[in-house]
Each structure stands twice: as C-alpha cells, then as structure tokens.
Design a protein around this motif. Sequence first.
Motif: not given
Length: 260
Positions: A168-189
Amino acid sequence: MPKFAANLTMMFADRPFLERFKAAADAGFRYVEYLWPYDYPAAELKALLDKHGLKQVLFNSAAGDTKNGEWGLTALPGRESEARRDIDQALEYAIALECPTVHIMAGVVPAGADRNAYLNTYIDNVRYASERFRPHGIHIVLEALSPQVKPNYLLKSQYDTLAAVEAIDRDNVRIQFDYYHAQNVDGQLSAMTKAMFARIGHIQIASVPDRHEPDEGEVNYPYIFALLDELGYAGYIGCEYNPRGKTEDGLGWLAAYREK
C-alpha cells in the motif's frame, strides 16, 4: 508505561454496551476501543466518552453481512462502492469521536477464489482510505486474524499484514499487531516485534490459547510490555480478551501498569 485501552465489545459484557463506558472508567481505564460504533449516533458515543473522561483510540470499519459470513468488504472484488461507503462512514465517526486510528477490515476469501484479486482490491481501497483520512491526521491499521478465529480471512499472518502495508506504501497505514493472533500463527513474538516495530500502529493482547486476561497462558506479557517500553512504543494496547468471569475481578494484572 503502556497505555491500556479497555475493549468494550469483549470486556464488561455483563451490562448493556452503553453502560460499559462508565464501567471502564470506574475500573481505572482512560482509553477504550471496540469493534463497531455504527449502531449508535456518534454524538451519543462522544458524550459518553466526555462524561467519563475517556479517549476513543480504535474501532473497525463495518463488517458487512456477518450472518452470511462477511467480515469486511474492503478486499472483495466487485464491492468497491460499498467498501468505500464504509470507509467514508468510518471516517465520519473517527472525526466525531476524535479517534486517532481506524482498523480497515479486509474480508474473507472464498475457497477456490483468486487471493491476489482480493489482495489487489484491498490495496486499492486502503489507498483510497489513506487519502481520505490523511487531511484529518487519522491513521489506518490492518490486522491479521488467525484461521481458528476467522477461517479464510485475507490476512492470516503478521507477515501477510506487513506485506500489505508495504504494498500500500502510505505513511498513515500501519500494522495492528495482535499478540493473540500472532502467537497462534507466527510465534517468535519478541523477534517480530523488533523487526516490525517501525510499522506497528496499534497493539492488542489476550492470553494464548484461551483468549483470557494476559496473566495466564503461554505468552509472557510482562516481558512483552517491558520490550515495548524499551523500543519506545507510544501507542495504545487494546485489551481484546474474554474475561474469565466478571471483568473487574480479573484486573489484578493491570495494577502494576496503572497510570499515575
């Protein structure tokens, strides 16, 4: 010191929604978030925020027809006019509520559909949202939802979300980092937090695997909070969890982090 926001969709759920603002303030919260405001006039919600000394920090764009499986329209090819209508509605509410950040929901990709078509539609629509929100200083965040929570959602991994933000490459667009979802899928928090930190615009927490208070389960949240302080995170942390019982009875974990 983390700035915690009560998620009024999930917390204080033993009372009607409009009564949860007072409950959050009485429990010591200064900030709130929730999924959607659209069932209520923005002026009514703003009056509750002001009455109870609260700041709205996040809500979502509309989800669409959830009874028929929709979970956001922004990525759905052929639905662009509806998606942009929802984006404009979200902007109106964000301005009225003085809310600094809005999560633009993507949508579900049907089995067998071309994911790239959905992703390209999402990119185009979020760029539209970015330009609409920019004059008002409002940020947009994108969130990955783990498959056990929302099967076939466009963004499953934090890496999916990072790739979308970069495309998207716009400076007002960022990640909503939800640790619950991140741990369930990715790990290495901790490694992901450090690697993606410059792109993170909002954070949410819950225990894993049960999605309760962050004082149980497999994620060491005191470590995470200390890491965020070390990295200089100045945003908000949404408490998007299902309380084990009465919300107030489970807030012991918050005592060490209350703002003075």
